[in-house]
Write an enzyme that holds these catalytic residues in place. Sequence first.
Site, PDB file in Angstrom:
ATOM      1  N   ASP A  79      -5.310  -4.891   6.479  1.00  0.00           N
ATOM      2  CA  ASP A  79      -6.693  -4.562   6.151  1.00  0.00           C
ATOM      3  C   ASP A  79      -7.518  -5.829   6.003  1.00  0.00           C
ATOM      4  O   ASP A  79      -7.200  -6.864   6.595  1.00  0.00           O
ATOM      5  CB  ASP A  79      -6.742  -3.721   4.868  1.00  0.00           C
ATOM      6  CG  ASP A  79      -7.814  -2.645   4.921  1.00  0.00           C
ATOM      7  OD1 ASP A  79      -9.017  -2.991   4.865  1.00  0.00           O
ATOM      8  OD2 ASP A  79      -7.452  -1.458   5.027  1.00  0.00           O
ATOM      9  N   HIS A 112     -12.606  -3.057   1.197  1.00  0.00           N
ATOM     10  CA  HIS A 112     -11.904  -1.961   1.860  1.00  0.00           C
ATOM     11  C   HIS A 112     -10.393  -2.061   1.637  1.00  0.00           C
ATOM     12  O   HIS A 112      -9.737  -1.077   1.274  1.00  0.00           O
ATOM     13  CB  HIS A 112     -12.229  -1.987   3.357  1.00  0.00           C
ATOM     14  CG  HIS A 112     -11.716  -0.809   4.135  1.00  0.00           C
ATOM     15  ND1 HIS A 112     -10.447  -0.768   4.665  1.00  0.00           N
ATOM     16  CD2 HIS A 112     -12.303   0.357   4.483  1.00  0.00           C
ATOM     17  CE1 HIS A 112     -10.281   0.381   5.301  1.00  0.00           C
ATOM     18  NE2 HIS A 112     -11.397   1.092   5.208  1.00  0.00           N
ATOM     19  N   SER A 272      -9.297   6.312   6.281  1.00  0.00           N
ATOM     20  CA  SER A 272      -8.766   5.085   5.661  1.00  0.00           C
ATOM     21  C   SER A 272      -8.314   5.345   4.235  1.00  0.00           C
ATOM     22  O   SER A 272      -7.427   4.649   3.727  1.00  0.00           O
ATOM     23  CB  SER A 272      -9.832   3.988   5.655  1.00  0.00           C
ATOM     24  OG  SER A 272      -9.983   3.406   6.915  1.00  0.00           O
TER      25      SER A 272
END
Length: 391
Positions: A79, A112, A272
């Site tokens: 990520d 994220h 996600s």
Amino acid sequence: MYSYGALRRFMSVYLDPNGGSLFRLLRSELVDYIEDDGIVNGSSIPSWGLDRSDQRNLPLNSYKDYKGDGSCTHIYIFDSGTSSTHAEFSGRFSSQGYDFWQGTIGVDCHGHGTHVAGTAAGSTVGVASGATIHSVKVLDCAISETTGMLITRGLHSITMAGINWVLSNAIQPAVACMSLSGPKSPSVNTAVTELHNAGVVVTVSASNQGMDACESSSPASAPEAVTVGATDNNDNRAIWSNYGSCLDIFAPGVSIYSSLNNGGYSYKSGTSQAAPHVAGAAAILRGLYPALTPDAIISELLSIATPGVVINPGTGSPNRLLYIGSECCKPNPCLNGGTCSHTSPETVFTANTCSINCFTCSCSLHYYGTICESVVKPIGDEAVHWPNPGG
């Protein structure tokens, strides 16, 4: 009235506040203090996704009751990086990771990656709260020219370089979580297969175009990956979640509460957010069955999923919702093989019903116990060396 045996200095009684008994006790030299009885509630959990993953049907009950916590397992987060200083990962963030952009482990340029890692293995917001987190930073950050917002970006070649690094450095039992997507790529899909064949369970997001995942993106279309679609808190497939026969399972992915790179928390939505729920569940199973292959772990993961509850799963999608609750999910010792010596009953979940099966257990099982045994499985000369990340 309760008279406590071991707590000999305490007693609970009902006293009329308007009666004389209360006042006599207050004046007694034998009584140190009197306090009102208090109402005790079960601890609620911060994310509805954790709650949904441990029960077969709605409504939610505000409890998290999993069959394990993923202790002694390792989750590799592909990520934007993972914030190593967040309290959710205290004592469980490994310095063994890689940053393919800036070279600094434990820094998340966007948030994220930290959000994904929190859902997979955060101490309070995560599924596998005992697993060790490894950051594999394959996404960089940039300001969008159209919206002016901070976004993540990457390249297939860098994703493949991350896979190559994990191939050489994975500590078993291992799970990889890839909450990322790009154009459909045979190279990326093949790399995912290599990682799977090396003993790593790979979970990936289905992506968010509301279309067939088989046609649109990688690694979602990789056949060896566990491809995850997203549902909301009413078990509807999120309208933007990809679907199709390349999906393996659905998991919560709408308004998921998890950790951020600034030390705080926030809600995010997407496949996600669904994929790390499954990564955490896979880590729990790997902890319970450390000798099993990725194929066997995936088979178990899909077989115990709740069937038939996802509303509008999409054409070709399997109607399976993640389940990792303790009910009817006791470890089956015979999954690990070995020479059995005696019969012992175990409760197992089969075809949406609980049953008691007599397994000839006490096999040659390997449990990690309280001491984790780090098993590094380098590929060595057999490793697939991908092009330079910048190439």
